[in-house]
Design an enzyme around this catalytic site. Structure first.
Site, short mmCIF file in Angstrom:
data_model
loop_
_atom_site.label_atom_id
_atom_site.label_comp_id
_atom_site.label_asym_id
_atom_site.label_seq_id
_atom_site.Cartn_x
_atom_site.Cartn_y
_atom_site.Cartn_z
N LEU A 1 0.82 -1.21 0.00
CA LEU A 1 0.00 0.00 0.00
C LEU A 1 0.86 1.26 0.00
CD1 LEU A 1 -2.83 -1.01 2.51
CD2 LEU A 1 -3.19 -0.20 0.17
N ASP B 1 11.66 2.88 3.94
CA ASP B 1 11.53 1.47 4.31
C ASP B 1 12.75 1.12 5.16
OD1 ASP B 1 9.74 -1.06 3.24
OD2 ASP B 1 11.78 -1.70 3.73
N ASN C 1 2.28 5.43 6.95
CA ASN C 1 1.83 4.10 6.56
C ASN C 1 2.65 2.97 7.19
OD1 ASN C 1 0.44 2.18 4.54
ND2 ASN C 1 2.61 1.84 4.12
N TYR D 1 -2.33 -4.33 17.37
CA TYR D 1 -2.60 -3.63 16.11
C TYR D 1 -3.89 -2.83 16.20
CZ TYR D 1 -3.45 -3.18 11.05
OH TYR D 1 -3.70 -2.70 9.78
N LYS E 1 -4.20 1.23 15.92
CA LYS E 1 -4.96 1.84 14.83
C LYS E 1 -6.14 2.66 15.35
CE LYS E 1 -2.63 0.49 11.21
NZ LYS E 1 -1.82 1.49 10.48
N THR F 1 -3.50 -7.45 0.14
CA THR F 1 -2.11 -7.35 0.59
C THR F 1 -1.68 -8.70 1.15
OG1 THR F 1 -2.76 -6.67 2.81
CG2 THR F 1 -2.46 -4.91 1.18
#
Length: 303
Positions: free
Chosen positions: A17, A36, A89, A155, A159, A189
């Site tokens: 993404l 990255d 992201n 997670y 989020k 993904t």
């Protein structure tokens, strides 16, 4: 959508993404800083954007701490002269049920997703306020953060916190002309490929080149990573100058606005509530229509 003259940082943009976001922003004219933890992945992403006629630079850094955040902002300014857009992201997964999740599992995910969003947004906000020309913070959340998800304590919590930060920062940064929104994406993904109801259909689509079927693109809001990227470009643009403090879902053919939490049912008792009066009120009053929880299970074709 024209982003000529804009400069964007996209964390975790070497693949998936994040790479789709970076490529879309570059295609619209923005200069992009790719990030990255793997040098080869960064180099490949930067080369792909440049080969398509875009402008890109790369930073290898593990998002989470303040130093990495400063490096990303500094790279945007040193390479392209300014910073207008930040897309947070970067993320990792350490999925386990509560009784098996370790401290390290929890801390690692929260550090990258939640703390990393905070440190990068803080560094970007400082720069954008100094520039005095506004800006865009686009924070990537997840359906897990809106509804919870089995095995994703760390997670889901991170989020959910990201959406709360978006609402808070929209208030704090509004006078500086900086909009802040959370994006709730769904796409094919590596993570969604592990869902049994999705995996064979995704594999077939990738093998044949045919689009995912309508039952996924519409009913589940699941499509390609490129399907999500248009929302990022929109939110980065002048067309979204009045859009702030929102949680916006996108995936496949579906675009959605998530509701903010609000009181659903209210009751009053003179003098306050005891345990006994709550027990008497709950079944037929405030608690008569309890909220659902968890991401709904995907529907199979037979369903």
């Amino acid at each position: 959508m024209d982003l000529q003259g804009k400069v964007a940082v996209v964390t975790g943009s070497g693949r998936g993404l994040g790479l789709a976001y970076a490529r879309a922003l570059a295609a619209a004219g923005a200069a992009v800083v790719v990030n990255d933890v793997d040098q080869a992945v960064v180099d490949s992403a930067v080369a792909a954007i440049r080969s398509a006629g875009g402008k890109a630079a790369g930073v290898v850094a593990a998002v989470g701490g303040g130093e990495a955040a400063r490096r990303l902002v500094d790279a945007a300014v040193e390479e392209f002269g300014r910073l207008d857009v930040l897309v947070t992201n970067a993320g990792i997964l350490r999925d386990r049920v509560l009784w098996k999740m370790t401290d390290d599992d929890f801390d690692a995910v929260v550090r990258v997703h939640l703390r990393g969003t905070f440190t990068c947004a803080r560094a970007a906000a400082v720069r954008m306020r100094e520039q005095g020309t506004g800006g865009r913070l686009i924070l990537i959340s997840s359906p897990a953060g809106q509804r919870g998800n089995f095995g994703q304590t760390n997670y889901a919590a991170a989020k959910a916190g990201i959406v709360a930060m978006a609402r808070t920062w929209a208030m704090e940064l509004g006078r500086a002309g900086i909009t802040v929104n959370a994006v709730v994406p769904v796409a094919a993904t590596e993570m969604t490929r592990t869902i049994p109801a999705f995996a064979p259909v995704i594999e077939e689509s990738e093998r044949t080149g045919r689009p995912l079927p309508d039952r996924l693109r519409k009913d589940e809001g699941l499509g390609t990573v490129e399907d999500v990227a248009g929302l990022i470009t929109f939110l980065a643009s002048d067309a979204a100058k009045d859009v702030t403090g929102q949680a916006i879902g996108i995936g496949g053919d579906r675009l959605a606005l998530w509701a903010h939490p609000k009181e659903k049912a209210v009751a009053f008792a003179d003098g306050g509530w005891s345990a006994d009066t709550i027990a008497a009120e709950w079944p037929g009053g405030v608690g008569s229509e309890p909220e659902t929880y968890g991401i709904p299970a995907p529907r199979t074709p037979e369903a």
